[in-house]
Design a protein around this motif. Structure first.
Motif, PDB file in Angstrom:
ATOM      1  N   LYS A  85      38.524 -12.041  45.338  1.00 26.07           N
ATOM      2  CA  LYS A  85      37.073 -11.911  45.392  1.00 26.07           C
ATOM      3  C   LYS A  85      36.605 -10.530  44.941  1.00 26.07           C
ATOM      4  CE  LYS A  85      36.127 -15.297  49.015  1.00 26.07           C
ATOM      5  NZ  LYS A  85      35.590 -15.490  50.388  1.00 26.07           N
ATOM      6  N   ALA A  96      49.898 -17.090  56.534  1.00 25.37           N
ATOM      7  CA  ALA A  96      48.426 -17.231  56.579  1.00 25.37           C
ATOM      8  C   ALA A  96      47.729 -15.893  56.322  1.00 25.37           C
ATOM      9  CB  ALA A  96      47.993 -17.794  57.927  1.00 25.37           C
ATOM     10  N   LYS A  97      48.274 -14.820  56.886  1.00 21.52           N
ATOM     11  CA  LYS A  97      47.698 -13.504  56.643  1.00 21.52           C
ATOM     12  C   LYS A  97      47.819 -13.105  55.180  1.00 21.52           C
ATOM     13  CE  LYS A  97      48.221 -11.453  61.232  1.00 21.52           C
ATOM     14  NZ  LYS A  97      48.857 -10.363  62.015  1.00 21.52           N
ATOM     15  N   GLN A 113      47.947 -15.080  52.646  1.00 24.79           N
ATOM     16  CA  GLN A 113      47.007 -15.893  51.877  1.00 24.79           C
ATOM     17  C   GLN A 113      45.591 -15.334  51.963  1.00 24.79           C
ATOM     18  OE1 GLN A 113      48.140 -18.274  50.037  1.00 24.79           O
ATOM     19  NE2 GLN A 113      46.174 -19.090  49.268  1.00 24.79           N
ATOM     20  N   ARG A 114      45.190 -14.864  53.162  1.00 20.81           N
ATOM     21  CA  ARG A 114      43.851 -14.293  53.322  1.00 20.81           C
ATOM     22  C   ARG A 114      43.695 -12.998  52.515  1.00 20.81           C
ATOM     23  NH1 ARG A 114      44.410 -15.895  58.818  1.00 20.81           N
ATOM     24  NH2 ARG A 114      44.977 -13.755  59.409  1.00 20.81           N
ATOM     25  N   VAL A 115      44.742 -12.185  52.509  1.00 24.51           N
ATOM     26  CA  VAL A 115      44.693 -10.929  51.747  1.00 24.51           C
ATOM     27  C   VAL A 115      44.580 -11.215  50.261  1.00 24.51           C
ATOM     28  CG1 VAL A 115      46.044  -8.905  51.110  1.00 24.51           C
ATOM     29  CG2 VAL A 115      45.911  -9.595  53.505  1.00 24.51           C
ATOM     30  N   ARG A 116      45.316 -12.210  49.765  1.00 21.41           N
ATOM     31  CA  ARG A 116      45.239 -12.555  48.338  1.00 21.41           C
ATOM     32  C   ARG A 116      43.851 -13.077  47.969  1.00 21.41           C
ATOM     33  NH1 ARG A 116      51.138 -15.583  47.452  1.00 21.41           N
ATOM     34  NH2 ARG A 116      52.390 -13.650  47.379  1.00 21.41           N
ATOM     35  N   GLN A 117      43.238 -13.842  48.873  1.00 16.40           N
ATOM     36  CA  GLN A 117      41.895 -14.370  48.577  1.00 16.40           C
ATOM     37  C   GLN A 117      40.851 -13.255  48.528  1.00 16.40           C
ATOM     38  OE1 GLN A 117      41.100 -17.371  51.511  1.00 16.40           O
ATOM     39  NE2 GLN A 117      42.480 -18.888  50.565  1.00 16.40           N
ATOM     40  N   THR A 118      40.928 -12.311  49.467  1.00 19.43           N
ATOM     41  CA  THR A 118      39.980 -11.193  49.446  1.00 19.43           C
ATOM     42  C   THR A 118      40.178 -10.321  48.213  1.00 19.43           C
ATOM     43  OG1 THR A 118      41.541  -9.940  50.823  1.00 19.43           O
ATOM     44  CG2 THR A 118      39.718 -11.074  51.944  1.00 19.43           C
TER      45      THR A 118
END
Length: 279
Positions: A41, A30-31, A33-38
């Motif tokens: 962006k 989950a972490k 995935q969040r790093v890849r999304q940021t």
């Protein structure tokens, strides 16, 4: 063959990362995935958009406008046009949003919106019409001028400053009269020259020694017997002749004078007749 192998290797999905602690594998994914999304962006470049605001009600300043338009999106910069002399708002300003799509939505939504008894005017400004120095100094906090123009003009002045200002006004007035005379315009007006007080003529020493006013602060001269004798010896000034106005006599007075004249004439005739009778 090598090219096909490379394509096949690139088309394969990336292998999932494994956590050092197998029990916390889901939390670790989950972490990631969040790093890849940021990161995705951050790679996206947003073009900012600027809108023009007109008919801004009085009392709305930079903090209130930024708070109000911040509900549509991120406001990066804001500039409220103000007077340099008084510091009051001129009623229009510019707002820059982080995304131009948000700016277009705000311009369509808030145009002709009744806000504080005024109809707001919102227009989207194309990038080519936005000046590079439009938001220059907008990041500084605004402070009203300490000496506005009205207070500076009405401030109390010294006598020297008033005299200097009057000389400047008289100079401009003389130039105006000269220009009118050169153009052949015969026009006279009092102007500032009529307001200049006339200088009082200071009496000379000889005049002050001869004429001493009653209200003078000088001590009164002593009245000695010699001074009284000298005054009596001086000839007195001849009194001015009185002018007597004689009004025409009334009718009663005319009749009385006529009777007196007839009586006198009768007495004279009687006196003349008496000697003749004696002869």
């Amino acid at each position: 063959m090598a090219s096909t192998a490379e394509v096949a290797s690139t088309s394969k999905p990336a292998a999932p990362l494994l956590s050092l602690d197998p029990e916390r594998q889901q939390e670790f994914q989950a972490k990631v995935q969040r790093v890849r999304q940021t990161a995705a962006k951050k790679n996206e470049t947003l073009t900012p958009g600027v809108i023009y605001l007109g008919h801004i009600p009085r009392g709305l300043e930079e903090p209130q406008l930024k708070e109000y338009f911040g509900q549509f999106g991120t406001v990066t910069r804001l500039r409220l046009s103000r007077s340099k002399k008084t510091g009051n708002s001129k009623g229009y300003g510019f707002v820059e949003f982080e995304c131009d799509e948000v700016a277009k939505i705000v311009a369509d939504t808030m145009n002709n919106y009744l806000f504080g008894e005024r109809l707001l005017k919102c227009e989207f400004m194309p990038p080519e019409k936005v000046h590079e120095n439009l938001f220059k100094g907008s990041e500084r906090e605004f402070h009203k001028p300490s000496y506005p123009a009205v207070r500076r003009y009405n401030r109390p002045r010294s006598v020297k400053e008033k005299a200097k200002m009057m000389q400047r006004l008289l100079k401009k007035e003389r130039q105006l009269r000269r220009r009118l005379a050169e153009k052949g315009i015969d026009y006279d007006f009092p102007g500032f020259a009529a307001q200049v007080p006339l200088k009082k003529k200071m009496p000379s020493n000889s005049d002050t020694s001869m004429d001493v006013s009653v209200d003078s602060e000088l001590p009164t001269p002593e009245c000695t017997p010699a001074i009284l004798k000298r005054r009596k010896s001086q000839p007195e000034e001849a009194d001015e002749k009185e002018i007597i106005l004689r009004l025409p006599p009334s009718s009663k007075k005319i009749k009385a004078t006529q009777k007196a004249r007839t009586a006198k004439s009768q007495e004279k005739t009687a006196a003349l007749e008496q000697p003749e009778c004696q002869t």
